[in-house]
Motif scaffolding. Structure first.
Motif, short mmCIF file in Angstrom:
data_model
loop_
_atom_site.label_atom_id
_atom_site.label_comp_id
_atom_site.label_asym_id
_atom_site.label_seq_id
_atom_site.Cartn_x
_atom_site.Cartn_y
_atom_site.Cartn_z
N LEU A 45 -1.82 1.74 5.52
CA LEU A 45 -1.08 0.40 6.06
C LEU A 45 -0.92 0.32 7.30
O LEU A 45 -0.85 -0.97 7.98
CB LEU A 45 0.02 0.55 5.44
CG LEU A 45 1.02 -0.86 5.33
CD1 LEU A 45 0.16 -1.67 4.12
CD2 LEU A 45 2.33 -0.44 4.81
N ASN A 96 0.82 5.45 3.92
CA ASN A 96 1.06 4.72 5.11
C ASN A 96 0.38 4.70 6.18
O ASN A 96 0.19 3.73 7.11
CB ASN A 96 2.46 5.68 5.50
CG ASN A 96 3.27 4.58 6.57
OD1 ASN A 96 3.55 3.59 6.34
ND2 ASN A 96 4.07 5.09 7.55
N PHE A 133 3.78 -6.60 5.39
CA PHE A 133 3.34 -5.20 5.00
C PHE A 133 4.21 -4.50 4.31
O PHE A 133 5.56 -4.33 4.98
CB PHE A 133 2.63 -4.59 6.06
CG PHE A 133 1.31 -5.03 6.61
CD1 PHE A 133 0.13 -5.02 5.94
CD2 PHE A 133 1.10 -5.94 7.69
CE1 PHE A 133 -0.99 -5.52 6.41
CE2 PHE A 133 0.24 -6.47 8.21
CZ PHE A 133 -0.93 -6.35 7.65
N GLU A 158 1.11 -1.22 -0.12
CA GLU A 158 -0.12 -0.09 -0.03
C GLU A 158 0.64 1.23 0.05
O GLU A 158 1.86 1.29 0.72
CB GLU A 158 -0.99 -0.08 1.33
CG GLU A 158 -1.69 1.35 1.54
CD GLU A 158 -2.66 1.50 0.34
OE1 GLU A 158 -2.53 2.98 -0.05
OE2 GLU A 158 -3.50 0.57 -0.05
N ASN A 186 5.21 -0.71 2.51
CA ASN A 186 4.62 0.68 2.24
C ASN A 186 5.64 1.01 0.67
O ASN A 186 6.82 1.24 0.89
CB ASN A 186 5.11 1.54 3.23
CG ASN A 186 4.67 3.02 2.82
OD1 ASN A 186 5.17 4.06 3.32
ND2 ASN A 186 3.78 3.03 2.13
#
Length: 211
Positions: free
Chosen positions: A122, A119, A139, A116, A141
């Motif tokens: 996320l 931020n 995850f 994603e 960014n």
């Protein structure tokens, strides 16, 4: 005496979340449940707190039945074994995590790469993963395109932000799927979900090794 509409909306959100016990049930994906952060009144006093409350409301009220066909298809692919549950998944444009969190619970030994560009969104997804003891999501960014290090700019709003190449220099730089996905996973991706607001073709061109 008038009560500001923003305060009334806050109260509606809180009462709705409490009624749903801060839990989203994804009925289209086998009834998988995702717990959400508990709401505390002081949250309302900060912009970040109000955003978290709003995200929780959206997560419960809209996301379990949003994109119903996609949810049904992914559930069937995984539950039938057509997509191996030991393979990994890519969810680019994961936003607040309503897909990657649910799909991670369907896997056996597979991993989800949730990407994603925002931020803030996320971080909310990361918090949900922690609350739900989900450990098989990586995850990331990043803003993905067809080439790395392109200057990028954002447009739109938080739930529909599009990142496009900028005509000017920018601190936002692109990368590619081939770069952010570890090479040892390049040949074990069972599902690739792309939701990047019109930039899908460029993302695919930057995913040649993974695909």
């Amino acid at each position: 005496f008038l009560i500001p509409s923003v305060f009334l909306n806050f109260l509606r959100f809180v009462f709705f979340l409490k009624r749903k016990e801060y839990k989203a049930t994804f009925i289209l994906e086998g009834g998988i449940e995702i717990l959400l952060p508990r709401t505390k009144f002081p949250f309302f006093l900060s912009k970040m707190g109000r955003k978290k409350i709003f995200n929780s409301y959206i997560f419960i009220a809209e996301r379990p039945t949003h994109e119903a066909l996609l949810r049904k298809i992914v559930y069937e692919l995984l539950s039938s074994g057509y997509v191996n549950k030991n393979d990994s998944l890519i969810d680019i444009g994961c936003w607040i995590g309503d897909s990657c969190l649910v799909w991670s619970k369907m896997l056996s030994n597979g991993k989800v790469f949730a990407i994603e560009g925002l931020n803030e969104s996320l971080n909310f997804a990361k918090e949900l993963a922690k609350i739900n003891d989900i450990e098989n999501i990586k995850f990331i960014n990043a803003i993905c395109s067809d080439k790395p290090l392109l200057p990028m700019e954002s447009s739109g709003f938080s739930s529909g932000t599009s990142f496009v190449e900028s005509a000017f220099d920018s601190s936002l730089k692109s990368t590619t799927i081939d770069e952010v996905i570890p090479i040892e996973f390049h040949h074990s991706i069972g599902l690739f979900h792309i939701d990047v607001e019109g930039q899908e073709e460029k993302v695919i061109y930057g995913s040649k090794r993974v695909i």
